[in-house]
Design an enzyme around this catalytic site. Sequence first.
Site, PDB file in Angstrom:
ATOM      1  N   ARG A  40      -3.479  -1.006  -2.018  1.00 51.20           N
ATOM      2  CA  ARG A  40      -3.383  -0.715  -0.595  1.00 51.20           C
ATOM      3  C   ARG A  40      -4.351   0.420  -0.227  1.00 51.20           C
ATOM      4  O   ARG A  40      -4.990   0.397   0.812  1.00 51.20           O
ATOM      5  CB  ARG A  40      -1.941  -0.312  -0.254  1.00 51.20           C
ATOM      6  CG  ARG A  40      -1.668  -0.223   1.221  1.00 51.20           C
ATOM      7  CD  ARG A  40      -0.168  -0.169   1.490  1.00 51.20           C
ATOM      8  NE  ARG A  40       0.316   1.212   1.463  1.00 51.20           N
ATOM      9  CZ  ARG A  40       1.609   1.539   1.654  1.00 51.20           C
ATOM     10  NH1 ARG A  40       2.520   0.614   1.834  1.00 51.20           N
ATOM     11  NH2 ARG A  40       1.971   2.813   1.624  1.00 51.20           N
TER      12      ARG A  40
ATOM     13  N   ARG B 183       5.301  10.547  -5.816  1.00 49.70           N
ATOM     14  CA  ARG B 183       6.086  10.055  -4.668  1.00 49.70           C
ATOM     15  C   ARG B 183       7.208   9.131  -5.134  1.00 49.70           C
ATOM     16  O   ARG B 183       8.314   9.158  -4.606  1.00 49.70           O
ATOM     17  CB  ARG B 183       5.176   9.310  -3.684  1.00 49.70           C
ATOM     18  CG  ARG B 183       4.445  10.247  -2.723  1.00 49.70           C
ATOM     19  CD  ARG B 183       3.274   9.563  -2.047  1.00 49.70           C
ATOM     20  NE  ARG B 183       3.668   8.412  -1.250  1.00 49.70           N
ATOM     21  CZ  ARG B 183       2.875   7.373  -0.978  1.00 49.70           C
ATOM     22  NH1 ARG B 183       1.632   7.362  -1.455  1.00 49.70           N
ATOM     23  NH2 ARG B 183       3.296   6.388  -0.240  1.00 49.70           N
TER      24      ARG B 183
ATOM     25  N   LYS C 139       9.233  -2.410   2.255  1.00 49.16           N
ATOM     26  CA  LYS C 139      10.363  -2.166   3.143  1.00 49.16           C
ATOM     27  C   LYS C 139      10.033  -2.521   4.595  1.00 49.16           C
ATOM     28  O   LYS C 139      10.812  -3.189   5.274  1.00 49.16           O
ATOM     29  CB  LYS C 139      10.714  -0.677   3.051  1.00 49.16           C
ATOM     30  CG  LYS C 139      12.117  -0.331   3.378  1.00 49.16           C
ATOM     31  CD  LYS C 139      12.422   1.089   2.896  1.00 49.16           C
ATOM     32  CE  LYS C 139      11.264   2.021   3.161  1.00 49.16           C
ATOM     33  NZ  LYS C 139      11.643   3.207   3.923  1.00 49.16           N
TER      34      LYS C 139
ATOM     35  N   ARG D 134      -5.657   5.316   3.161  1.00 48.33           N
ATOM     36  CA  ARG D 134      -4.669   6.398   3.129  1.00 48.33           C
ATOM     37  C   ARG D 134      -4.875   7.213   1.859  1.00 48.33           C
ATOM     38  O   ARG D 134      -4.802   6.689   0.741  1.00 48.33           O
ATOM     39  CB  ARG D 134      -3.250   5.820   3.141  1.00 48.33           C
ATOM     40  CG  ARG D 134      -2.692   5.671   4.536  1.00 48.33           C
ATOM     41  CD  ARG D 134      -1.336   5.004   4.520  1.00 48.33           C
ATOM     42  NE  ARG D 134      -0.316   5.853   3.883  1.00 48.33           N
ATOM     43  CZ  ARG D 134       0.995   5.576   3.945  1.00 48.33           C
ATOM     44  NH1 ARG D 134       1.408   4.514   4.596  1.00 48.33           N
ATOM     45  NH2 ARG D 134       1.869   6.365   3.356  1.00 48.33           N
TER      46      ARG D 134
ATOM     47  N   ARG E  39      18.865  10.850   4.077  1.00 44.68           N
ATOM     48  CA  ARG E  39      18.214  11.257   2.836  1.00 44.68           C
ATOM     49  C   ARG E  39      19.100  12.175   2.005  1.00 44.68           C
ATOM     50  O   ARG E  39      18.796  12.445   0.843  1.00 44.68           O
ATOM     51  CB  ARG E  39      16.895  11.971   3.123  1.00 44.68           C
ATOM     52  CG  ARG E  39      15.806  11.036   3.642  1.00 44.68           C
ATOM     53  CD  ARG E  39      14.486  11.777   3.687  1.00 44.68           C
ATOM     54  NE  ARG E  39      13.508  11.051   4.490  1.00 44.68           N
ATOM     55  CZ  ARG E  39      12.681  10.128   4.002  1.00 44.68           C
ATOM     56  NH1 ARG E  39      12.711   9.828   2.728  1.00 44.68           N
ATOM     57  NH2 ARG E  39      11.834   9.532   4.792  1.00 44.68           N
TER      58      ARG E  39
END
Length: 369
Positions: free
Chosen positions: A307, A325, A193, A313, A268
């Site tokens: 990633r 998630r 995104k 992360r 959201r």
Amino acid sequence: MIKLHDKYFKPFISAAQIDKAMQKLADDILKDVGDEIPVFVGILNGSFMVVSDFVKKYKNPCEVTFIKLASYEGVKSTEDIQRLIGLTQDLTGRTVVVLEDIIDTGNTLAEVHRIFKNEKVKSLKIATLFYKPEAYKKDFKLHYVGMEIPNKFIVGYGLDYDGLGRNLPEVYQIKDTQHMTNLVLFGPPGAGKGTQANFLKEKYNLVHISTGDVFRYNIKNETALGMLAKSYMDKGELVPDQVTIDMLNAEVEKNADANGFIFDGFPRTNAQAEALDNLMDTKDSQINAMIALEVDDEILVERLLKRGETSGRADDADEAIIRNRIKEYYQKTAILKDFYSAQDKYYGVDGVGSIEDITVRLSSVIDSL
Ligand code: IMP
Ligand code: MG
């Protein structure tokens, strides 16, 4: 906001305001006409609603008739030659009040005057509910004016845009910023995104508003809204939608001359989507599309784990967390997919492929808006 054919219109004059103006017209005319029995003449089509409501407010005896001005068929001329249909009544010696819905350039009114010149009426008065002084080019006196309005196209209460809108009980005004492109961008974690938002904002000269960034900016700079948001976060509470909307509003205002916005991370919930619609409405604009990047779960997991190897992360390193998630994303966006689908604004775009391929797919959606 409403859409008629290809144009958007926003609420402009409420039914209550119209009613008040109509009452004043009726009172003023009654006072002047006194005991005489006037003939009220409506000019079709637009004035049907004005006349209908007007005569209900006119408490003394009166007559009502309609005329219609129509362009001559088969006459090719730059001047719109009009003829009168329906004046069958002898109006000699009568007090005539023409009831118009709107007087714009005054061309129609000039035609009415030309037609009535040969009628030996006692007096001819002109009343109109709406009047656009900036557009008026004639010298004819307007005896009664309900409301002066700016020189912008309106619909409703008898007035139409290419046939539509006459039945609306209130009046809507055309929106100025029809050209803006406002997108809500969605995509599960790992869908790319951010990358795509960066391309799109360059290509279409849009401003990318990521709610996360906006929050961080406001808190870091200790703006009033930032401090307010932080006070909720410190208590472990959700930041109220209105605070978020106020922050987004500030971002939109800062970029008033933008071609449009890409909203990222907001809305959201249904309530937030409605709040965003209202915000855009106040800007004479609207959300044009919700674009959701669609990527298969297994591909997302693979991408995010990869990633995680380089980004460090923590939430990208654990497959269970990643899957959760993704699941959460679908649970949350399902509602919004319904919200925007109901407005015919949902666009799912295949998010698997090269960055360029996906940009092309997104662009074809945007170009079609
Ligand atoms: P005029 O002849 O320019 O004064 O305009 C009068 C006619 O134009 C009205 O009877 C309407 O049919 C149309 N018109 C003018 N302004 C508007 C508008 O804002 N909305 C819809 N129709 C309008
Ligand atoms: Mg008219």
